[in-house]
Design a protein around this motif. Structure first.
Motif, PDB file in Angstrom:
ATOM      1  N   GLY A   1       0.820  -1.212   0.000  1.00 61.80           N
ATOM      2  CA  GLY A   1       0.000   0.000   0.000  1.00 61.80           C
ATOM      3  C   GLY A   1       0.849   1.254   0.000  1.00 61.80           C
ATOM      4  O   GLY A   1       0.548   2.226  -0.708  1.00 61.80           O
ATOM      5  N   LEU A   2       1.934   1.250   0.796  1.00 61.21           N
ATOM      6  CA  LEU A   2       2.843   2.395   0.803  1.00 61.21           C
ATOM      7  C   LEU A   2       3.484   2.584  -0.560  1.00 61.21           C
ATOM      8  O   LEU A   2       3.607   3.720  -1.054  1.00 61.21           O
ATOM      9  CB  LEU A   2       3.929   2.182   1.862  1.00 61.21           C
ATOM     10  N   SER A   3       3.893   1.489  -1.189  1.00 62.39           N
ATOM     11  CA  SER A   3       4.549   1.604  -2.496  1.00 62.39           C
ATOM     12  C   SER A   3       3.617   2.241  -3.521  1.00 62.39           C
ATOM     13  O   SER A   3       4.064   2.987  -4.393  1.00 62.39           O
ATOM     14  CB  SER A   3       5.014   0.228  -2.986  1.00 62.39           C
ATOM     15  N   LEU A   4       2.324   1.970  -3.403  1.00 60.52           N
ATOM     16  CA  LEU A   4       1.374   2.529  -4.362  1.00 60.52           C
ATOM     17  C   LEU A   4       1.278   4.042  -4.227  1.00 60.52           C
ATOM     18  O   LEU A   4       1.016   4.737  -5.214  1.00 60.52           O
ATOM     19  CB  LEU A   4       0.000   1.887  -4.172  1.00 60.52           C
ATOM     20  N   LEU A   5       1.496   4.569  -3.010  1.00 64.18           N
ATOM     21  CA  LEU A   5       1.518   6.020  -2.830  1.00 64.18           C
ATOM     22  C   LEU A   5       2.708   6.620  -3.573  1.00 64.18           C
ATOM     23  O   LEU A   5       2.567   7.607  -4.306  1.00 64.18           O
ATOM     24  CB  LEU A   5       1.594   6.370  -1.340  1.00 64.18           C
ATOM     25  N   GLY A   6       3.884   6.040  -3.395  1.00 62.22           N
ATOM     26  CA  GLY A   6       5.063   6.535  -4.099  1.00 62.22           C
ATOM     27  C   GLY A   6       4.946   6.397  -5.604  1.00 62.22           C
ATOM     28  O   GLY A   6       5.378   7.283  -6.355  1.00 62.22           O
ATOM     29  N   ILE A   7       4.343   5.286  -6.055  1.00 61.78           N
ATOM     30  CA  ILE A   7       4.160   5.079  -7.490  1.00 61.78           C
ATOM     31  C   ILE A   7       3.254   6.159  -8.075  1.00 61.78           C
ATOM     32  O   ILE A   7       3.520   6.698  -9.157  1.00 61.78           O
ATOM     33  CB  ILE A   7       3.580   3.668  -7.750  1.00 61.78           C
ATOM     34  N   LEU A   8       2.182   6.500  -7.355  1.00 61.52           N
ATOM     35  CA  LEU A   8       1.274   7.543  -7.840  1.00 61.52           C
ATOM     36  C   LEU A   8       1.977   8.899  -7.892  1.00 61.52           C
ATOM     37  O   LEU A   8       1.803   9.662  -8.848  1.00 61.52           O
ATOM     38  CB  LEU A   8       0.035   7.626  -6.941  1.00 61.52           C
ATOM     39  N   MET A   9       2.798   9.198  -6.883  1.00 62.10           N
ATOM     40  CA  MET A   9       3.522  10.468  -6.874  1.00 62.10           C
ATOM     41  C   MET A   9       4.489  10.551  -8.054  1.00 62.10           C
ATOM     42  O   MET A   9       4.628  11.608  -8.682  1.00 62.10           O
ATOM     43  CB  MET A   9       4.269  10.626  -5.545  1.00 62.10           C
ATOM     44  N   ALA A  10       5.160   9.438  -8.361  1.00 60.47           N
ATOM     45  CA  ALA A  10       6.073   9.419  -9.507  1.00 60.47           C
ATOM     46  C   ALA A  10       5.302   9.472 -10.824  1.00 60.47           C
ATOM     47  O   ALA A  10       5.674  10.203 -11.757  1.00 60.47           O
ATOM     48  CB  ALA A  10       6.947   8.169  -9.459  1.00 60.47           C
ATOM     49  N   ASN A  11       4.210   8.707 -10.897  1.00 59.07           N
ATOM     50  CA  ASN A  11       3.415   8.680 -12.125  1.00 59.07           C
ATOM     51  C   ASN A  11       2.728  10.011 -12.394  1.00 59.07           C
ATOM     52  O   ASN A  11       2.377  10.306 -13.548  1.00 59.07           O
ATOM     53  CB  ASN A  11       2.363   7.572 -12.049  1.00 59.07           C
TER      54      ASN A  11
ATOM     55  N   LEU B   1      15.064  -0.812  -1.229  1.00 58.28           N
ATOM     56  CA  LEU B   1      15.264  -1.814  -0.179  1.00 58.28           C
ATOM     57  C   LEU B   1      15.310  -1.158   1.195  1.00 58.28           C
ATOM     58  O   LEU B   1      14.785  -1.695   2.177  1.00 58.28           O
ATOM     59  CB  LEU B   1      16.555  -2.588  -0.438  1.00 58.28           C
ATOM     60  N   GLY B   2      15.931   0.020   1.272  1.00 58.44           N
ATOM     61  CA  GLY B   2      15.967   0.737   2.541  1.00 58.44           C
ATOM     62  C   GLY B   2      14.593   1.198   2.973  1.00 58.44           C
ATOM     63  O   GLY B   2      14.197   1.025   4.134  1.00 58.44           O
ATOM     64  N   TYR B   3      13.837   1.796   2.054  1.00 59.19           N
ATOM     65  CA  TYR B   3      12.464   2.223   2.356  1.00 59.19           C
ATOM     66  C   TYR B   3      11.621   1.044   2.846  1.00 59.19           C
ATOM     67  O   TYR B   3      10.883   1.136   3.829  1.00 59.19           O
ATOM     68  CB  TYR B   3      11.806   2.801   1.101  1.00 59.19           C
ATOM     69  N   LEU B   4      11.707  -0.045   2.124  1.00 56.58           N
ATOM     70  CA  LEU B   4      10.899  -1.232   2.417  1.00 56.58           C
ATOM     71  C   LEU B   4      11.132  -1.698   3.848  1.00 56.58           C
ATOM     72  O   LEU B   4      10.174  -1.946   4.603  1.00 56.58           O
ATOM     73  CB  LEU B   4      11.263  -2.316   1.410  1.00 56.58           C
ATOM     74  N   HIS B   5      12.384  -1.798   4.256  1.00 56.03           N
ATOM     75  CA  HIS B   5      12.690  -2.307   5.588  1.00 56.03           C
ATOM     76  C   HIS B   5      12.436  -1.267   6.678  1.00 56.03           C
ATOM     77  O   HIS B   5      12.088  -1.622   7.806  1.00 56.03           O
ATOM     78  CB  HIS B   5      14.134  -2.803   5.630  1.00 56.03           C
ATOM     79  N   LEU B   6      12.598   0.017   6.338  1.00 62.21           N
ATOM     80  CA  LEU B   6      12.261   1.048   7.322  1.00 62.21           C
ATOM     81  C   LEU B   6      10.779   1.012   7.632  1.00 62.21           C
ATOM     82  O   LEU B   6      10.375   1.072   8.802  1.00 62.21           O
ATOM     83  CB  LEU B   6      12.651   2.433   6.788  1.00 62.21           C
ATOM     84  N   PHE B   7       9.949   0.894   6.587  1.00 67.70           N
ATOM     85  CA  PHE B   7       8.517   0.852   6.826  1.00 67.70           C
ATOM     86  C   PHE B   7       8.127  -0.422   7.558  1.00 67.70           C
ATOM     87  O   PHE B   7       7.216  -0.415   8.396  1.00 67.70           O
ATOM     88  CB  PHE B   7       7.748   0.955   5.508  1.00 67.70           C
ATOM     89  N   ALA B   8       8.815  -1.523   7.278  1.00 71.28           N
ATOM     90  CA  ALA B   8       8.533  -2.769   7.999  1.00 71.28           C
ATOM     91  C   ALA B   8       8.832  -2.609   9.481  1.00 71.28           C
ATOM     92  O   ALA B   8       8.097  -3.127  10.332  1.00 71.28           O
ATOM     93  CB  ALA B   8       9.365  -3.914   7.407  1.00 71.28           C
ATOM     94  N   SER B   9       9.900  -1.882   9.813  1.00 65.02           N
ATOM     95  CA  SER B   9      10.212  -1.661  11.223  1.00 65.02           C
ATOM     96  C   SER B   9       9.172  -0.751  11.870  1.00 65.02           C
ATOM     97  O   SER B   9       8.781  -0.968  13.022  1.00 65.02           O
ATOM     98  CB  SER B   9      11.613  -1.060  11.369  1.00 65.02           C
ATOM     99  N   ILE B  10       8.719   0.276  11.144  1.00 62.88           N
ATOM    100  CA  ILE B  10       7.661   1.145  11.668  1.00 62.88           C
ATOM    101  C   ILE B  10       6.394   0.337  11.888  1.00 62.88           C
ATOM    102  O   ILE B  10       5.691   0.495  12.900  1.00 62.88           O
ATOM    103  CB  ILE B  10       7.410   2.322  10.705  1.00 62.88           C
TER     104      ILE B  10
END
Length: 409
Positions: free
Chosen positions: A15-25, A281-290
């Motif tokens: 779900g988080l990735s979809l936010l970033g994808i929309l911002m880039a798109n 990879l950094g974003y992914l694991h940071l959000f997993a820790s959050i």
């Protein structure tokens, strides 16, 4: 441990990735597939230029790789689920890939040219070569391919005068067509418009062949993570997540250097192509820790999970909304809103879709497009894979004689 159970952490990360994808798109929706990198044709303000550079560093090419990672992850989990039920996973994968290709073709042809579903469906066949491999093998292949792909970025040069003139003509035509054209005119421009580059047929074929290899690293890293059971018990993996989060400054440093050097520098491409996946990879694991530290009752976390569970539906809905805002048959704001304003609009659209997703999932188990995909994948109206029926146990007369006691005298 049930190794193939659904991971809510993965849903939230998706779900988080979809936010970033929309911002880039949003850059593509506002300026076009080629215009987004030729912002000077849109008379950008200083704020537009700064915002554009910030998006290139923090967002662009670093959220789609997260989605790619999770696609590989889901392939392994799907295989585990099917094999546990005694089913052949190859058939389901094939049907799923064909459906994604079909859906992507319809999306890219009739709605928006920035589609990624067609590629995901096609690359699924390539990934079948790796789905049985051990995690270590997947990581080695992914690392080697990431190094190779990054090396391809070396040597970017300024286009020639003729190429620059052709790009200018194309972008100016796209501004006129997309901002004021009808649906039919935009469709014809995308279908028959002359692209701003001349590539020989053999080079186009080569690009098609190597494209899966260029995107393979994140797919393979996701498959390795699934095989190791990552993200199923976030509270037990916090230290692991935090260690991998240290890739964030590395990725940001590489991408910042790439943006500052500019497209004309030979090293810019390699810095961007390496920095994007590392930052992902950094974003992914940071959000997993959050996520691991957060309460499962958090509205924000539940919103990310809901969007992730309905990612396909939300991805397609985003396209419909955005072309209606920016294209001529809608509000006609193509090239007029501004980069920062477009980013804020992306966040607003995402928030609305997140709220709708939360409401939808209170009544239904999945999104409508996800449900149709599952029906086609598993060839079942219920959208679920049916376990293979166990063969009836037949009595063995010889065994019965061996277990019977002597006849009563």
């Amino acid at each position: 441990m049930n190794s193939y159970k659904r991971s809510t952490a993965v849903d939230a990360i998706r779900g988080l990735s979809l936010l970033g994808i929309l911002m880039a798109n949003m850059l593509i929706f506002q300026y076009g597939m080629f215009g987004k990198d030729e912002l000077h044709y849109f008379q950008p303000s200083i704020l537009d230029r700064v915002s554009h550079d910030m998006l290139r560093v923090f967002v662009e090419a670093s959220f789609m790789p997260i989605f790619t990672f999770l696609f590989g992850y889901s392939m392994v989990k799907m295989r585990e689920s099917l094999t546990t039920k005694g089913l052949k996973y190859g058939r389901s994968f094939t049907r799923r890939s064909i459906l994604l290709i079909l859906l992507g073709f319809l999306h890219s042809t009739f709605i928006w040219e920035g589609d990624i579903l067609l590629f995901y469906g096609a690359v699924g066949f390539f990934l079948l070569l790796f789905v049985k491999r051990k995690p270590k093998t997947l990581i080695i292949w992914g690392t080697l391919l990431l190094a190779l792909v990054s090396a391809f970025g070396y040597g970017m040069l300024e286009p020639s005068a003729a190429e620059g003139e052709k790009m200018e003509t194309f972008v100016k035509q796209s501004i006129e067509v997309y901002s004021s054209g009808s649906y039919s005119e935009i469709f014809q421009f995308r279908l028959n418009g002359e692209l701003p580059y001349d590539l020989p047929d053999w080079l186009l074929l080569l690009v098609v062949i190597i494209l899966p290899l260029m995107n393979a690293p994140m797919f393979l890293f996701g498959m390795a993570a699934a095989k190791r059971g990552r993200f199923l018990h976030p509270s037990m993996e916090i230290k692991l997540y935090l260690r991998w989060s240290l890739l964030i400054p590395v990725g940001l440093g590489l991408k910042t250097a790439g943006v500052m050097l500019g497209n004309s520098n030979s090293w810019s491409g390699i810095l961007m192509m390496l920095g994007g996946p590392l930052l992902a990879l950094g974003y992914l694991h940071l959000f997993a820790s959050i996520y691991a530290f957060s309460s499962r009752q958090s509205l924000l976390i539940r919103a990310f999970e809901a969007v992730g569970r309905m990612s396909l539906t939300n991805y397609l809905t985003q396209s419909v909304i955005c072309v209606s805002i920016f294209y001529g048959f809608g509000l006609g704001l193509f090239g007029k809103l501004g980069v920062l304003q477009g980013t804020l609009l992306a966040i607003l659209i995402y928030a609305v879709l997140a709220a709708i997703s939360l409401i939808w999932l209170k009544r239904f188990r999945s999104g409508p497009v996800e449900r149709l995909l599952r029906i086609g994948t598993y060839w079942s109206w219920s959208g679920r894979a049916k376990p293979k029926p166990l063969a009836p146990v037949t009595a063995d007369p010889a065994a019965e004689l061996q277990t019977e006691g002597p006849p009563a005298s």
